[in-house]
Design a protein around this motif. Structure first.
Motif, mmCIF file in Angstrom:
data_model
loop_
_atom_site.group_PDB
_atom_site.id
_atom_site.type_symbol
_atom_site.label_atom_id
_atom_site.label_comp_id
_atom_site.label_asym_id
_atom_site.label_seq_id
_atom_site.Cartn_x
_atom_site.Cartn_y
_atom_site.Cartn_z
ATOM 1 N N ALA A 75 2.204 -5.599 13.945
ATOM 2 C CA ALA A 75 1.776 -5.643 12.749
ATOM 3 C C ALA A 75 1.092 -6.549 11.519
ATOM 4 O O ALA A 75 0.339 -5.554 10.906
ATOM 5 N N ALA A 76 1.688 -7.306 12.001
ATOM 6 C CA ALA A 76 1.786 -8.220 10.703
ATOM 7 C C ALA A 76 0.741 -8.763 10.719
ATOM 8 O O ALA A 76 -0.857 -9.125 9.549
ATOM 9 N N SER A 101 -2.212 -5.943 9.952
ATOM 10 C CA SER A 101 -2.411 -6.342 8.259
ATOM 11 C C SER A 101 -2.802 -7.098 7.560
ATOM 12 O O SER A 101 -3.676 -6.967 6.649
ATOM 13 N N LEU A 155 -6.545 -6.728 8.167
ATOM 14 C CA LEU A 155 -7.022 -5.158 7.142
ATOM 15 C C LEU A 155 -7.346 -6.053 6.062
ATOM 16 O O LEU A 155 -7.898 -5.338 4.913
ATOM 17 N N PHE A 156 -6.139 -7.099 5.321
ATOM 18 C CA PHE A 156 -6.803 -7.384 3.970
ATOM 19 C C PHE A 156 -8.168 -8.077 4.432
ATOM 20 O O PHE A 156 -8.787 -7.791 2.885
ATOM 21 N N THR A 190 -2.048 -4.238 2.189
ATOM 22 C CA THR A 190 -2.270 -5.025 3.188
ATOM 23 C C THR A 190 -1.586 -6.709 2.803
ATOM 24 O O THR A 190 -1.236 -6.999 4.187
ATOM 25 N N LEU A 227 2.068 -6.091 2.960
ATOM 26 C CA LEU A 227 2.863 -5.564 4.312
ATOM 27 C C LEU A 227 3.129 -5.610 5.630
ATOM 28 O O LEU A 227 3.849 -6.360 5.693
ATOM 29 N N THR A 228 1.706 -7.575 5.067
ATOM 30 C CA THR A 228 2.033 -8.428 5.966
ATOM 31 C C THR A 228 2.975 -9.087 5.950
ATOM 32 O O THR A 228 3.652 -10.217 6.949
ATOM 33 N N LEU A 251 6.840 -7.604 6.898
ATOM 34 C CA LEU A 251 6.818 -7.376 8.500
ATOM 35 C C LEU A 251 6.723 -8.477 9.061
ATOM 36 O O LEU A 251 8.197 -8.724 9.661
#
Length: 355
Positions: free
Chosen positions: A54-55, A58, A61-62, A91, A94-95, A98
């Motif tokens: 998930a990291a 993210s 996505l950044f 993003t 969150l990275t 996580l």
């Protein structure tokens, strides 16, 4: 003191040299579910791997958000923040979150769970102790079980490795000069005949009111518009930018103490001299003044400038003197600028010498 071995962890050392205190008072050791239940161990591995994956998503996505939203794009977002700010902040945050949670989860559930006592010793360790330390470090790596858990190892390396993507993408903001309007950095709001006013209150400064040894924090009169001076009122970012670039300090010293730079012999008024308040190192505001030496100190990194000698650098990391504002007085006796600064103010940047 001996160390028990969990039922399915045969790699954990089964014996340790006895300590001087046989029973230091530690409570009985209780194994975690992941130490005694292979299913719980595998479940924890999958959870940790999922967080690392998930990291990575993210972080990607950044990069997508960086190229998708322009600075200034607005949504109806929290506190009025723009789309770019929100997307990049969420993003990247969150990275990092996580990755941090996954590493904590790994340490709490999968790494070796034993009590260790480190005896005090002299600062200079004998060779045998250093060898024992290396052995202990190697044993710790074995106990961590990273080598036996390729899923956790590979996802962790992937998450930490891909974290470099946002940093690489952000280097795009260090664009060549022809893609930036660097002319805005070379000029300020100062113009010929503009009065110097006291910072915060905005009152003009009479040359006769400046006391020997005083340091006055001042600003351009245009930042304090009134019906009398006729300047247009500025708002928001435009106001803050002009306030930052136009900030100045004014001091008065004996005229014979001033060593003007070539061509600046007529830039002072009866020993009153004016410089940019922005340090030429990284742009911190300065105002720590020593009256007897005429030195002014930047509080951030201790760059020191001699205001009597065209503000040359006498100490610290700053590479150039403070820019000087040429002064004059108007018919009412107030201090005014002869012109804008003749060089860019503030911290260094690559294209500065072209201005």
């Amino acid at each position: 003191m001996s160390i028990e071995t969990p039922p399915h962890e045969s790699h954990v050392p089964t014996h340790r040299e006895a300590e001087p205190i046989p029973d230091p008072g530690l409570p009985p050791h209780h194994w975690r579910p992941t130490d005694v239940d292979p299913k719980a161990e595998k479940r924890a591995e999958r959870q940790i791997a999922a967080m690392f994956i998930a990291a990575m998503i993210s972080a990607v996505l950044f990069v997508v958000a960086y190229f998708s939203f322009e600075v200034g794009d607005n949504w109806d977002t929290f506190a009025g923040m723009g789309a770019s700010t929100v997307a990049l902040g969420v993003t990247l945050g969150l990275t990092l979150l996580l990755i941090g949670i996954a590493i904590i989860h790994l340490a709490r559930k999968l790494m070796s769970d034993v009590e260790m006592v480190e005896m005090r010793h002299s600062a200079a360790s004998p060779p045998e102790d250093r060898e024992a330390t290396i052995e202990a470090l190697n044993a710790g790596l074995d106990e961590a079980g990273i080598g036996r858990r390729p899923l956790v190892r590979n996802t962790m390396l992937g998450a930490v490795g891909i974290l470099g993507l946002p940093a690489v993408v952000l280097l795009r903001d260090l664009a060549p000069g022809d893609e930036l309007d660097i002319s805005k950095l070379a000029h300020t709001i100062w113009e010929p005949g503009m009065r110097l006013v006291r910072d915060v209150v905005g009152t003009p400064i009479l040359a006769s009111e400046v006391e020997m040894g005083d340091l006055i924090n001042a600003a351009p009169e245009a930042l304090f518009p009134t019906e009398e001076n006729g300047y247009e009122e500025l708002h928001g970012a435009e106001l803050q930018v002009n306030k930052a670039k136009g900030a100045i300090i004014i001091v008065r010293m004996e005229p014979e103490n001033i060593i003007p730079a070539k061509g600046r012999e007529k830039w002072t008024v009866d020993g009153i001299i004016c410089y940019s308040k922005i340090c030429t190192h990284v742009g911190c505001p300065i105002s720590l003044y020593e009256r007897t030496t005429h030195h002014v100190l930047c509080p951030c990194h201790q760059s020191t400038f001699d205001l009597a000698d065209h503000a040359k650098v006498i100490f610290g990391p700053a590479a150039r003197p403070l820019p000087q504002l040429p002064l004059a007085v108007d018919e009412a006796g107030y201090l005014v600028a002869q012109s804008d600064f003749t060089e860019p103010i503030g911290a260094s940047y690559w294209e500065r010498e072209k201005q």
